[in-house]
Design a protein around this motif. Structure first.
Motif, PDB file in Angstrom:
ATOM      1  N   LYS A  34       0.836  -1.206   0.000  1.00 18.43           N
ATOM      2  CA  LYS A  34       0.000   0.000   0.000  1.00 18.43           C
ATOM      3  C   LYS A  34       0.871   1.257   0.000  1.00 18.43           C
ATOM      4  O   LYS A  34       0.618   2.217  -0.712  1.00 18.43           O
ATOM      5  CB  LYS A  34      -0.925  -0.006   1.237  1.00 18.43           C
ATOM      6  N   ALA A  45      -6.307   1.834   1.011  1.00 15.10           N
ATOM      7  CA  ALA A  45      -6.422   0.656   1.873  1.00 15.10           C
ATOM      8  C   ALA A  45      -7.731  -0.085   1.628  1.00 15.10           C
ATOM      9  O   ALA A  45      -7.769  -1.318   1.693  1.00 15.10           O
ATOM     10  CB  ALA A  45      -6.311   1.065   3.344  1.00 15.10           C
ATOM     11  N   ASP A  46      -8.793   0.650   1.301  1.00 16.58           N
ATOM     12  CA  ASP A  46     -10.084  -0.014   1.075  1.00 16.58           C
ATOM     13  C   ASP A  46     -10.205  -0.608  -0.329  1.00 16.58           C
ATOM     14  O   ASP A  46     -11.268  -1.087  -0.708  1.00 16.58           O
ATOM     15  CB  ASP A  46     -11.252   0.921   1.388  1.00 16.58           C
ATOM     16  N   ILE A  48      -7.642  -2.834  -1.214  1.00 15.92           N
ATOM     17  CA  ILE A  48      -6.676  -3.927  -1.071  1.00 15.92           C
ATOM     18  C   ILE A  48      -7.327  -5.074  -0.313  1.00 15.92           C
ATOM     19  O   ILE A  48      -8.002  -4.854   0.697  1.00 15.92           O
ATOM     20  CB  ILE A  48      -5.417  -3.443  -0.315  1.00 15.92           C
ATOM     21  N   THR A  49      -7.122  -6.286  -0.812  1.00 10.07           N
ATOM     22  CA  THR A  49      -7.594  -7.473  -0.098  1.00 10.07           C
ATOM     23  C   THR A  49      -6.405  -8.377   0.214  1.00 10.07           C
ATOM     24  O   THR A  49      -5.392  -8.359  -0.476  1.00 10.07           O
ATOM     25  CB  THR A  49      -8.616  -8.290  -0.907  1.00 10.07           C
ATOM     26  N   PHE A  88      -7.016  -4.431   6.260  1.00 11.53           N
ATOM     27  CA  PHE A  88      -7.454  -4.703   4.900  1.00 11.53           C
ATOM     28  C   PHE A  88      -8.540  -5.773   4.912  1.00 11.53           C
ATOM     29  O   PHE A  88      -8.618  -6.575   5.837  1.00 11.53           O
ATOM     30  CB  PHE A  88      -6.278  -5.206   4.040  1.00 11.53           C
ATOM     31  N   THR A  90      -9.983  -9.061   4.558  1.00  8.82           N
ATOM     32  CA  THR A  90      -9.196 -10.288   4.724  1.00  8.82           C
ATOM     33  C   THR A  90     -10.083 -11.526   4.750  1.00  8.82           C
ATOM     34  O   THR A  90     -11.163 -11.512   5.347  1.00  8.82           O
ATOM     35  CB  THR A  90      -8.391 -10.212   6.043  1.00  8.82           C
TER      36      THR A  90
END
Length: 185
Positions: A34, A45-46, A48-49, A88, A90
């Motif tokens: 990130k 950040a929102d 990204i998984t 993140f 997850t």
């Protein structure tokens, strides 16, 4: 349902551990990923998984996470979502619990495949068109073959499946033969 713009995956081979230290290590990788954008907050950040894939359920890790305020939801067989304090989006995917038909690619990352599972996987691979898709499928197939030698030997004994395997492997074999020929082997 889980994936967004940037997706990090940690695959644990059959027999590898998935514990709290591995969990934090992968979360750290995601944090570094990130932060390495070209501009400030380029990778949100929102968007990204993080996905962990393992054949058996990491009971100790799940208990630890629940004991430390994380919420674990299991809305689909073999898929556990972690929410709470994690930075993140997850999930933990337990390949041994997945419906093999619905999740053939992830379910193939298992050491419990039968001959018919490998036949179906080969059929799906044969239907792929794009180079990138085929390369990714080859990676899945390589893991599957390595973990399921018995089922693979059954397939090799089946003449029609042997021909299919050889057809799929031909481009890779030709590269190997050419490299050996160039090296004088």
């Amino acid at each position: 349902k889980h994936f967004l713009g940037h997706n990090l995956m940690e695959y644990k081979a059959p027999g590898d551990e998935l514990d709290i230290d591995t969990f934090y290590k992968v979360m750290s990788y995601a944090g570094l990923y990130k932060s390495y954008g070209r501009t400030l907050d380029e990778r949100k950040a929102d968007d990204i998984t993080v996905s962990f894939l393992r054949e058996s359920k990491p009971r100790g890790l799940l208990q630890y996470l629940e004991g430390h305020g994380e919420n674990i939801t299991n809305t689909q067989k073999g898929i556990y979502y972690i929410t709470g304090y994690v930075p993140f989006k997850t999930q933990i995917v337990v390949t041994g619990e997945l419906d093999r038909r619905e999740h053939i690619w992830l379910g193939s990352l298992s050491k419990r495949l039968r001959k018919q599972d490998l036949e179906e996987l080969l059929g799906r691979i044969r239907g792929l068109k794009g180079k990138e898709e085929k390369e990714m499928a080859d990676s899945v197939l390589e893991v599957s073959i390595g973990a399921n030698r018995g089922a693979m030997e059954e397939l090799i004994g089946d003449e029609s499946m042997y021909e299919t395997l050889m057809e799929m492997m031909e481009p890779r074999l030709q590269v190997i033969f050419q490299e050996r020929e160039n090296a004088g082997i």
